[in-house]
Design a protein around this motif. Structure first.
Motif, PDB file in Angstrom:
ATOM      1  N   LEU A   6      20.901  24.863  -8.199  1.00 16.80           N
ATOM      2  CA  LEU A   6      21.425  23.820  -9.089  1.00 16.80           C
ATOM      3  C   LEU A   6      20.914  23.991 -10.519  1.00 16.80           C
ATOM      4  CD1 LEU A   6      23.158  21.325  -9.449  1.00 16.80           C
ATOM      5  CD2 LEU A   6      21.179  19.955  -8.794  1.00 16.80           C
ATOM      6  N   PRO A   7      19.607  24.238 -10.732  1.00 18.01           N
ATOM      7  CA  PRO A   7      19.167  24.469 -12.124  1.00 18.01           C
ATOM      8  C   PRO A   7      19.842  25.677 -12.757  1.00 18.01           C
ATOM      9  CG  PRO A   7      17.279  24.079 -10.713  1.00 18.01           C
ATOM     10  CD  PRO A   7      18.472  24.197  -9.818  1.00 18.01           C
ATOM     11  N   GLY A   8      20.108  26.705 -11.966  1.00 22.42           N
ATOM     12  CA  GLY A   8      20.805  27.864 -12.495  1.00 22.42           C
ATOM     13  C   GLY A   8      22.232  27.535 -12.885  1.00 22.42           C
ATOM     14  N   MET A   9      22.895  26.723 -12.091  1.00 20.34           N
ATOM     15  CA  MET A   9      24.272  26.337 -12.411  1.00 20.34           C
ATOM     16  C   MET A   9      24.322  25.462 -13.663  1.00 20.34           C
ATOM     17  SD  MET A   9      26.038  27.988 -10.327  1.00 20.34           S
ATOM     18  CE  MET A   9      27.638  27.305 -10.581  1.00 20.34           C
ATOM     19  N   VAL A  10      23.355  24.567 -13.819  1.00 20.10           N
ATOM     20  CA  VAL A  10      23.289  23.750 -15.037  1.00 20.10           C
ATOM     21  C   VAL A  10      23.033  24.652 -16.238  1.00 20.10           C
ATOM     22  CG1 VAL A  10      21.982  21.944 -16.224  1.00 20.10           C
ATOM     23  CG2 VAL A  10      22.597  21.653 -13.836  1.00 20.10           C
ATOM     24  N   GLY A  11      22.142  25.631 -16.080  1.00 17.64           N
ATOM     25  CA  GLY A  11      21.898  26.592 -17.156  1.00 17.64           C
ATOM     26  C   GLY A  11      23.139  27.392 -17.498  1.00 17.64           C
ATOM     27  N   ALA A  12      23.907  27.763 -16.472  1.00 17.80           N
ATOM     28  CA  ALA A  12      25.151  28.494 -16.717  1.00 17.80           C
ATOM     29  C   ALA A  12      26.158  27.630 -17.461  1.00 17.80           C
ATOM     30  CB  ALA A  12      25.739  28.980 -15.399  1.00 17.80           C
ATOM     31  N   LEU A  13      26.219  26.348 -17.131  1.00 17.52           N
ATOM     32  CA  LEU A  13      27.123  25.429 -17.840  1.00 17.52           C
ATOM     33  C   LEU A  13      26.715  25.303 -19.303  1.00 17.52           C
ATOM     34  CD1 LEU A  13      29.436  23.336 -17.733  1.00 17.52           C
ATOM     35  CD2 LEU A  13      27.687  21.640 -17.247  1.00 17.52           C
ATOM     36  N   ILE A  14      25.432  25.123 -19.531  1.00 16.52           N
ATOM     37  CA  ILE A  14      24.952  25.028 -20.911  1.00 16.52           C
ATOM     38  C   ILE A  14      25.188  26.349 -21.641  1.00 16.52           C
ATOM     39  CG2 ILE A  14      22.879  24.758 -22.330  1.00 16.52           C
ATOM     40  CD1 ILE A  14      21.894  22.760 -20.178  1.00 16.52           C
ATOM     41  N   GLY A  15      24.957  27.467 -20.963  1.00 19.79           N
ATOM     42  CA  GLY A  15      25.225  28.767 -21.561  1.00 19.79           C
ATOM     43  C   GLY A  15      26.699  28.949 -21.900  1.00 19.79           C
ATOM     44  N   GLY A  16      27.578  28.439 -21.050  1.00 21.46           N
ATOM     45  CA  GLY A  16      29.010  28.519 -21.334  1.00 21.46           C
ATOM     46  C   GLY A  16      29.401  27.721 -22.565  1.00 21.46           C
ATOM     47  N   VAL A  17      28.816  26.533 -22.713  1.00 25.87           N
ATOM     48  CA  VAL A  17      29.101  25.701 -23.888  1.00 25.87           C
ATOM     49  C   VAL A  17      28.564  26.368 -25.155  1.00 25.87           C
ATOM     50  CG1 VAL A  17      28.601  23.481 -24.979  1.00 25.87           C
ATOM     51  CG2 VAL A  17      29.231  23.561 -22.574  1.00 25.87           C
ATOM     52  N   VAL A  18      27.356  26.889 -25.077  1.00 27.97           N
ATOM     53  CA  VAL A  18      26.780  27.589 -26.234  1.00 27.97           C
ATOM     54  C   VAL A  18      27.601  28.843 -26.550  1.00 27.97           C
ATOM     55  CG1 VAL A  18      24.749  28.866 -27.040  1.00 27.97           C
ATOM     56  CG2 VAL A  18      24.466  26.672 -25.899  1.00 27.97           C
ATOM     57  N   GLY A  19      28.039  29.548 -25.510  1.00 30.54           N
ATOM     58  CA  GLY A  19      28.873  30.731 -25.718  1.00 30.54           C
ATOM     59  C   GLY A  19      30.206  30.392 -26.358  1.00 30.54           C
ATOM     60  N   TRP A  20      30.794  29.264 -25.965  1.00 29.13           N
ATOM     61  CA  TRP A  20      32.066  28.851 -26.562  1.00 29.13           C
ATOM     62  C   TRP A  20      31.882  28.529 -28.047  1.00 29.13           C
ATOM     63  CZ3 TRP A  20      33.531  24.078 -28.663  1.00 29.13           C
ATOM     64  CH2 TRP A  20      34.880  23.979 -28.985  1.00 29.13           C
ATOM     65  N   ALA A  21      30.799  27.810 -28.367  1.00 29.33           N
ATOM     66  CA  ALA A  21      30.530  27.486 -29.771  1.00 29.33           C
ATOM     67  C   ALA A  21      30.261  28.760 -30.574  1.00 29.33           C
ATOM     68  CB  ALA A  21      29.350  26.522 -29.868  1.00 29.33           C
ATOM     69  N   ASP A  22      29.525  29.677 -29.984  1.00 27.10           N
ATOM     70  CA  ASP A  22      29.242  30.947 -30.653  1.00 27.10           C
ATOM     71  C   ASP A  22      30.518  31.752 -30.852  1.00 27.10           C
ATOM     72  OD1 ASP A  22      27.289  32.782 -31.732  1.00 27.10           O
ATOM     73  OD2 ASP A  22      27.731  34.056 -29.994  1.00 27.10           O
ATOM     74  N   GLN A  65      31.609  34.638 -23.387  1.00 18.68           N
ATOM     75  CA  GLN A  65      31.898  33.841 -22.194  1.00 18.68           C
ATOM     76  C   GLN A  65      31.425  34.500 -20.903  1.00 18.68           C
ATOM     77  OE1 GLN A  65      32.987  30.604 -22.088  1.00 18.68           O
ATOM     78  NE2 GLN A  65      32.488  30.889 -24.227  1.00 18.68           N
ATOM     79  N   LEU A  66      31.061  35.752 -20.943  1.00 19.17           N
ATOM     80  CA  LEU A  66      30.489  36.395 -19.762  1.00 19.17           C
ATOM     81  C   LEU A  66      28.969  36.503 -19.862  1.00 19.17           C
ATOM     82  CD1 LEU A  66      33.108  39.215 -19.180  1.00 19.17           C
ATOM     83  CD2 LEU A  66      32.923  37.034 -18.004  1.00 19.17           C
ATOM     84  N   LEU A  67      28.463  36.765 -21.046  1.00 22.80           N
ATOM     85  CA  LEU A  67      27.045  36.992 -21.213  1.00 22.80           C
ATOM     86  C   LEU A  67      26.239  35.688 -21.278  1.00 22.80           C
ATOM     87  CD1 LEU A  67      24.926  39.193 -21.612  1.00 22.80           C
ATOM     88  CD2 LEU A  67      25.288  38.983 -24.058  1.00 22.80           C
ATOM     89  N   PHE A  68      26.693  34.712 -22.033  1.00 23.04           N
ATOM     90  CA  PHE A  68      25.917  33.492 -22.218  1.00 23.04           C
ATOM     91  C   PHE A  68      25.747  32.689 -20.921  1.00 23.04           C
ATOM     92  CE2 PHE A  68      26.247  34.616 -26.509  1.00 23.04           C
ATOM     93  CZ  PHE A  68      25.424  33.812 -27.278  1.00 23.04           C
ATOM     94  N   PRO A  69      26.774  32.499 -20.091  1.00 20.69           N
ATOM     95  CA  PRO A  69      26.533  31.799 -18.823  1.00 20.69           C
ATOM     96  C   PRO A  69      25.586  32.560 -17.896  1.00 20.69           C
ATOM     97  CG  PRO A  69      28.843  31.697 -19.335  1.00 20.69           C
ATOM     98  CD  PRO A  69      28.215  32.640 -20.330  1.00 20.69           C
ATOM     99  N   PHE A  70      25.653  33.870 -17.898  1.00 22.44           N
ATOM    100  CA  PHE A  70      24.740  34.669 -17.077  1.00 22.44           C
ATOM    101  C   PHE A  70      23.299  34.459 -17.531  1.00 22.44           C
ATOM    102  CE2 PHE A  70      22.357  38.598 -16.401  1.00 22.44           C
ATOM    103  CZ  PHE A  70      22.402  38.651 -15.007  1.00 22.44           C
ATOM    104  N   ILE A  71      23.073  34.516 -18.830  1.00 18.13           N
ATOM    105  CA  ILE A  71      21.729  34.290 -19.362  1.00 18.13           C
ATOM    106  C   ILE A  71      21.284  32.854 -19.072  1.00 18.13           C
ATOM    107  CG2 ILE A  71      20.380  34.129 -21.502  1.00 18.13           C
ATOM    108  CD1 ILE A  71      22.064  36.472 -22.552  1.00 18.13           C
ATOM    109  N   GLY A  72      22.196  31.894 -19.197  1.00 19.06           N
ATOM    110  CA  GLY A  72      21.860  30.500 -18.904  1.00 19.06           C
ATOM    111  C   GLY A  72      21.492  30.296 -17.440  1.00 19.06           C
ATOM    112  N   TYR A  73      22.232  30.944 -16.547  1.00 15.84           N
ATOM    113  CA  TYR A  73      21.920  30.844 -15.121  1.00 15.84           C
ATOM    114  C   TYR A  73      20.553  31.447 -14.849  1.00 15.84           C
ATOM    115  CZ  TYR A  73      22.040  31.185 -10.114  1.00 15.84           C
ATOM    116  OH  TYR A  73      21.718  31.053  -8.785  1.00 15.84           O
TER     117      TYR A  73
END
Length: 81
Positions: A6-22, A65-73
């Motif tokens: 679950l913490p990894g999935m939350v990190g992936a979600l946050i990483g996806g949002v940061v990746g979208w903004a980036d 969109q592929l790298l940031f969620p992976f790093i967030g997870y």
């Protein structure tokens, strides 16, 4: 089998949002620079300008969109368990 945390999935979600903004910021800057460079050479209306610009945008989108969620997870799973 690969267990999802679950913490990894939350990190992936946050990483996806940061990746979208980036993607929006970097894509806009690179797209503007690309069009300016092409218009300075008089090639702004050339058909390949738009096509190659779209490929650049697609590459930036894939990278963010592929790298940031992976790093967030990875960060979420490593830090929280």
């Amino acid at each position: 089998m690969f267990d999802l945390s679950l913490p990894g999935m939350v990190g992936a979600l946050i990483g996806g949002v940061v990746g979208w903004a980036d993607y929006k910021m970097i894509g806009g800057l690179v797209g503007a620079k690309w069009m300016k460079a092409r218009s300075d050479k008089g090639l702004a209306r050339h058909p390949d300008t738009k096509k190659f610009g779209d490929w650049i945008q697609f590459g930036i989108w894939c990278g963010t969109q592929l790298l940031f969620p992976f790093i967030g997870y990875w960060a979420g799973a490593s830090l929280a368990g």
